[in-house]
Design a protein around this motif. Structure first.
Motif, mmCIF file in Angstrom:
data_model
loop_
_atom_site.group_PDB
_atom_site.id
_atom_site.type_symbol
_atom_site.label_atom_id
_atom_site.label_comp_id
_atom_site.label_asym_id
_atom_site.label_seq_id
_atom_site.Cartn_x
_atom_site.Cartn_y
_atom_site.Cartn_z
ATOM 1 N N GLU A 11 0.831 -1.213 0.000
ATOM 2 C CA GLU A 11 0.000 0.000 0.000
ATOM 3 C C GLU A 11 0.864 1.260 0.000
ATOM 4 O O GLU A 11 0.550 2.242 -0.677
ATOM 5 C CB GLU A 11 -0.930 -0.012 1.212
ATOM 6 N N VAL A 12 1.956 1.228 0.759
ATOM 7 C CA VAL A 12 2.849 2.379 0.839
ATOM 8 C C VAL A 12 3.444 2.700 -0.529
ATOM 9 O O VAL A 12 3.483 3.856 -0.960
ATOM 10 C CB VAL A 12 3.982 2.101 1.856
ATOM 11 N N LEU A 13 3.889 1.663 -1.224
ATOM 12 C CA LEU A 13 4.521 1.864 -2.529
ATOM 13 C C LEU A 13 3.507 2.255 -3.604
ATOM 14 O O LEU A 13 3.812 3.054 -4.493
ATOM 15 C CB LEU A 13 5.254 0.586 -2.938
ATOM 16 N N GLU A 14 2.322 1.700 -3.547
ATOM 17 C CA GLU A 14 1.286 2.059 -4.518
ATOM 18 C C GLU A 14 0.857 3.511 -4.344
ATOM 19 O O GLU A 14 0.606 4.223 -5.324
ATOM 20 C CB GLU A 14 0.084 1.131 -4.359
ATOM 21 N N LEU A 15 0.796 3.965 -3.079
ATOM 22 C CA LEU A 15 0.342 5.323 -2.790
ATOM 23 C C LEU A 15 1.411 6.359 -3.124
ATOM 24 O O LEU A 15 1.134 7.362 -3.788
ATOM 25 C CB LEU A 15 -0.051 5.439 -1.313
ATOM 26 N N HIS A 16 2.637 6.126 -2.653
ATOM 27 C CA HIS A 16 3.676 7.148 -2.765
ATOM 28 C C HIS A 16 4.562 7.008 -4.001
ATOM 29 O O HIS A 16 5.142 7.996 -4.454
ATOM 30 C CB HIS A 16 4.560 7.131 -1.514
ATOM 31 N N ALA A 72 4.778 -5.095 -8.897
ATOM 32 C CA ALA A 72 6.083 -4.469 -8.679
ATOM 33 C C ALA A 72 6.288 -4.124 -7.208
ATOM 34 O O ALA A 72 7.392 -4.272 -6.662
ATOM 35 C CB ALA A 72 6.211 -3.220 -9.541
ATOM 36 N N ALA A 73 5.207 -3.687 -6.562
ATOM 37 C CA ALA A 73 5.296 -3.337 -5.143
ATOM 38 C C ALA A 73 5.587 -4.573 -4.299
ATOM 39 O O ALA A 73 6.379 -4.513 -3.350
ATOM 40 C CB ALA A 73 3.995 -2.678 -4.690
ATOM 41 N N LYS A 74 4.980 -5.702 -4.640
ATOM 42 C CA LYS A 74 5.229 -6.927 -3.885
ATOM 43 C C LYS A 74 6.677 -7.378 -4.057
ATOM 44 O O LYS A 74 7.317 -7.811 -3.086
ATOM 45 C CB LYS A 74 4.273 -8.029 -4.330
ATOM 46 N N LYS A 75 7.194 -7.275 -5.259
ATOM 47 C CA LYS A 75 8.591 -7.666 -5.500
ATOM 48 C C LYS A 75 9.539 -6.802 -4.673
ATOM 49 O O LYS A 75 10.492 -7.300 -4.074
ATOM 50 C CB LYS A 75 8.911 -7.541 -6.979
ATOM 51 N N ARG A 76 9.254 -5.495 -4.646
ATOM 52 C CA ARG A 76 10.079 -4.569 -3.859
ATOM 53 C C ARG A 76 9.964 -4.879 -2.374
ATOM 54 O O ARG A 76 10.958 -4.857 -1.637
ATOM 55 C CB ARG A 76 9.624 -3.142 -4.141
ATOM 56 N N ALA A 77 8.761 -5.200 -1.897
ATOM 57 C CA ALA A 77 8.539 -5.504 -0.487
ATOM 58 C C ALA A 77 9.273 -6.776 -0.076
ATOM 59 O O ALA A 77 9.884 -6.835 1.003
ATOM 60 C CB ALA A 77 7.048 -5.639 -0.208
#
Length: 333
Positions: free
Chosen positions: A113-118, A125-130
């Protein structure tokens, strides 16, 4: 220009019986890539100072003064504007991961959620980064753990998840409230090294709130000692550990267990912190201080440069050369 400049920050809580001043006149500056350690006993105002800057005080809390981030006052910033930088450019590692993580959401959802928002990332992509950040904080089987809920993780793993969440957006300022308190010493060293790497790679400034003076010695460049909502001493970490000048700072350092005194009783500071609903008229440390005199009970000492050194601030009526606490054998508990 400083990345963060805090001037005369005060925090007050309105209760049915009284107005409680939890923080009183805190000031400091934070440069890019620097680390400030804020130390003191529980109730000294460390966490409330940071929560005030991030707009996270309890409903009955009020903050005054200024906290300028890139020229804008965080204390008066509209909620929508603050939301754009909170969790993105300003991030925080909270002390209690069990109450800070949402028990109804998976670790994946809370991190992506943090990466999708900011960062406007896609869910994939956000899950891979997380997952990559979970691996960076040494969580085993990160690709599996990310689909779990907080209650399925140990306390140490939840703490590492909190650290990973705070680092996801590569913040400019990271507020860390006891970030290694639930971790064993090996993982603690790894996390501290991760924070150092973040500073080196991205110029992140860190405000570290801790009771652990060993962590301060290993990570911080400057130290601010707080007691009773006030700053007692503010100087470089090297000076603080080599030549502490405030009776409270000396008491904190003497309370540390020593390897060369194996089997010796632990040393403590006699007495208890003040009741901030009914604070003393003078110095808040007076009742526990071996150097206190009549002047200490009458008025709070100013936070002045020590011997004309503007980089070393100290709030004490007693000149250093007259301090009994420098030579007195500490009490044992």
């Amino acid at each position: 220009m400083s990345l963060l400049k805090v001037d005369h920050l005060a925090v007050e809580f309105q209760t049915p019986d009284a107005a409680v001043r939890a923080v009183n006149g805190v000031s400091f500056e934070l440069e890019e890539g620097s680390t400030l350690g804020i130390v003191g006993e529980s109730g000294s105002g460390k966490s409330q100072s940071v929560l005030a800057m991030l707009g996270l005080l309890a409903r009955n809390g009020r903050a005054s003064g200024t906290a300028l981030y890139q020229g804008e006052n965080l204390l008066t910033m509209p909620p929508k504007a603050l939301n754009r930088i909170r969790g993105n450019r300003l991030s925080m590692i909270f002390q209690d991961p069990m109450t800070s993580l949402n028990p109804y959401l998976t670790i994946e959802r809370q991190m992506t959620e943090v990466l999708e928002l900011h960062k406007n990332m896609t869910r994939r992509a956000a899950k891979k980064r997380a997952i990559g950040m979970l691996e960076a904080v040494r969580i085993p089987e990160a690709a599996h753990r990310i689909d779990q809920y907080p209650h399925e993780l140990s306390g140490g793993m939840r703490q590492r998840v909190m650290i990973a969440m705070a680092l996801l957006c590569e913040p400019q300022v990271l507020f860390a409230d006891e970030p290694t308190t639930a971790l064993d010493v090996t993982v603690q060293a790894q996390i501290l090294q991760l924070l150092r790497n973040l500073q080196h790679d991205f110029g992140t400034a860190i405000v570290l709130i801790t009771h652990d003076l060993g962590v301060v010695a290993g990570l911080c460049e400057k130290v601010m000692v707080m007691y009773g909502g006030r700053v007692m001493e503010h100087c470089s970490a090297a000076d603080l550990f080599a030549r502490p000048s405030h009776p409270y700072t000396i008491g904190l350092l003497r309370a540390l267990p020593r390897l060369d005194e194996e089997g010796a009783a632990l040393r403590g500071i006699p007495g208890n912190p003040p009741n901030m609903a009914h604070p003393p008229a003078g110095c808040p440390f007076q009742e526990r201080c071996v150097d206190a005199n009549a002047q200490c009970a009458e008025r709070m000492p100013a936070l002045d440069p020590l011997n004309g050194d503007a980089t070393w601030l100290r709030a004490c009526h007693r000149p250093v050369e007259q301090m009994k606490s420098l030579h007195e054998e500490p009490s044992h508990v």
